[in-house]
Write a protein that holds these residues in place. Sequence first.
Motif, short mmCIF file in Angstrom:
data_model
loop_
_atom_site.label_atom_id
_atom_site.label_comp_id
_atom_site.label_asym_id
_atom_site.label_seq_id
_atom_site.Cartn_x
_atom_site.Cartn_y
_atom_site.Cartn_z
N ALA A 93 0.87 -1.18 0.00
CA ALA A 93 0.00 0.00 0.00
C ALA A 93 0.91 1.22 0.00
CB ALA A 93 -0.92 -0.01 1.21
N SER A 125 0.77 4.01 -2.18
CA SER A 125 0.25 5.26 -2.72
C SER A 125 -1.00 5.67 -1.97
CB SER A 125 -0.08 5.07 -4.21
OG SER A 125 -0.89 6.13 -4.68
N ALA A 133 -3.45 6.50 -3.39
CA ALA A 133 -4.51 5.85 -4.16
C ALA A 133 -4.96 4.57 -3.47
CB ALA A 133 -4.03 5.55 -5.58
N ASN A 134 -4.01 3.79 -2.98
CA ASN A 134 -4.34 2.56 -2.27
C ASN A 134 -5.09 2.86 -0.97
OD1 ASN A 134 -1.05 1.47 -3.12
ND2 ASN A 134 -2.90 0.80 -4.14
N TRP A 135 -4.56 3.81 -0.22
CA TRP A 135 -5.13 4.09 1.10
C TRP A 135 -6.57 4.59 0.98
CZ3 TRP A 135 -0.48 7.79 2.33
CH2 TRP A 135 0.72 7.07 2.23
N ALA A 178 -8.57 4.24 -1.67
CA ALA A 178 -9.45 3.25 -2.30
C ALA A 178 -10.13 2.40 -1.23
CB ALA A 178 -8.66 2.37 -3.25
N LEU A 179 -9.45 2.20 -0.12
CA LEU A 179 -10.04 1.43 0.99
C LEU A 179 -11.26 2.18 1.56
CD1 LEU A 179 -6.66 0.45 2.58
CD2 LEU A 179 -8.33 -1.19 1.73
N ASN A 180 -11.13 3.48 1.74
CA ASN A 180 -12.27 4.28 2.20
C ASN A 180 -13.40 4.25 1.16
OD1 ASN A 180 -9.76 5.33 3.42
ND2 ASN A 180 -11.12 6.72 4.51
N TRP A 227 -3.97 6.46 8.58
CA TRP A 227 -4.76 6.17 7.38
C TRP A 227 -5.53 4.84 7.51
CZ3 TRP A 227 -5.17 9.39 3.08
CH2 TRP A 227 -4.27 10.47 3.01
#
Lengths: 154, 393
Positions: free
Chosen positions: B151, B153, B155-157, B159-161, B259
């Motif tokens: 994880a 970026s 973007a990854n963090w 995307a989870l939200n 995050w």
Amino acid sequence: MRDRPIGDGMTRAAGELPLPRITPETGFFWTSGADGHLRVQRCPGTGRWIHPPRPDSGPKGEYTPVPTPVSGRGTVFSYTVNHQPFLPAIEPPYVVAIVELDEQEGLQLMTRLINCDPEDVRIGQRVRVVFERHGEVFLPLFEPDTDVNTGAAA
Amino acid sequence: MTKFEYDTAITGIGRSDIGRRLGRSGLDLTVQAARAAVSDAGLTMADIDGLVAWPGEYPAAPGFNGPSPWRVKSALDLELSWHLACQEGPSQFTPVMAAAMAVSTGMARHVLVYRTTEEATAQGTGKRVLTNGADQGGVTGFLQWHRPFGAVSAANWLALNYQRYLHETGSRREQVGWLAVNARRFAAGNPAAIYTAPLTIDDYLGARMITDPFCLYDCDVPADGSVALVVSAAETAGDAPQAVAIEAVGSAVSARTEWDQWRRPTQMAAQDAARHLWSRTDLKPSDVDTAQLYDGFTFLTLVWLEALGFCAEGEAPAFVEGGRNITLGGALPLNTSGGQLSAGRLHGWGHLYEACLQIRGEAGARQVDGAEVALAAAGGGPHGGCLLLTKPR
């Protein structure tokens, strides 16, 4: 598969991944898997689990949290299937997830899900910890928990 | 309430060339933007006595950071009574708030604030480090909980939200995609935008996935560029050709700053900053003529729309669907520059520049008729900050 010795046969060469530095504050977490158990800080006064690690706990900061083994079982709180080749060390697609551990509501951490088809991952899915060894670091990854088959949504 | 905001004004705005892989140094771009801003304010460099940047050069993240205030001071021969750079704070707008407090307390009269990035050039030369600095000796700090798991970026963090948000609200990606379509439509009227070719909702739905549920068009465009402002003591603003007033700032944070520790998908600093902003003004969301809301990822714009009270919780996707509410003549003309999705990632400063242009009536083809109140918001996760701007009082 579930009886596979934890930490064996999954060793990668150190340095491929951005690995955590072992520090006095967090070292227990990153090396915990050496004996097959994930550990999280627990407040000896209130019994509350604490993550990420902190120096003290209790209403007045009167307790020193103690690294304590957890069951290693939990639920997928959310996930993303990453398709972008951000890191050479991990071939996409791979699944990044937030897992909520069974011990306490809100006791959660980011991790990677393995031994599963990314297409099949769902919020609410049951998972269990499995360690990937990199030298002295034992990364806590998670895989589908085949002991249960709830299919329930969170 | 002490309102330091009323002691201040944005007296000048400037920007450099903005584009993909300009191949120019961040310092070069910063000087260009700074000279434009100071000239726009009707000042000379001799008048500038304060300097603030976000985030400064530390921790080192080449391409992401831009030049430090020390280097900009030297390049512009400034004599400073106050200067600062800081990454942690209420979003990429931290320097604007800090500058306003500096002039309010008398530490400076005219503060030059800037944000510069060379991410496109850095990416092209393989030197972009995903904003995170070096991993030598092992990852420490908050990144240790993310990067070892791939994880790497934001973007990854986020995307989870976003995934959890879709799960909880039943919203659909094809609703949210209209944010990207709207941004591209506005970008066509912005000569400084990077991508201006029409984008349809079908293009959006056909785009490759980056990190599910974010596709290519949910993610903003790395850019090279610099934006600079001059924040001045209010009593000097009468000399500025075009001043913009700061009505209120939102800087609060009570949400978890990790995050991976949020419980509600929209539970970010944005919620706290938005609540804080409305507590510092008598104006209401319905008074806002145009909003420039952070769109590093489409999902963050949803978060800001709901946090600021433009939509009820969980209803932002329905609000933006079809695009009518968020275009010119709609309920809330949104991201009228094309945002970061089409005009380029300037970390909220493109939004701030556009908000000023709208107040000044200088937004050309995308001008919101009679705009007097504009809201600019930046950040995601633990970063959250917003500014309510108006015509001069």
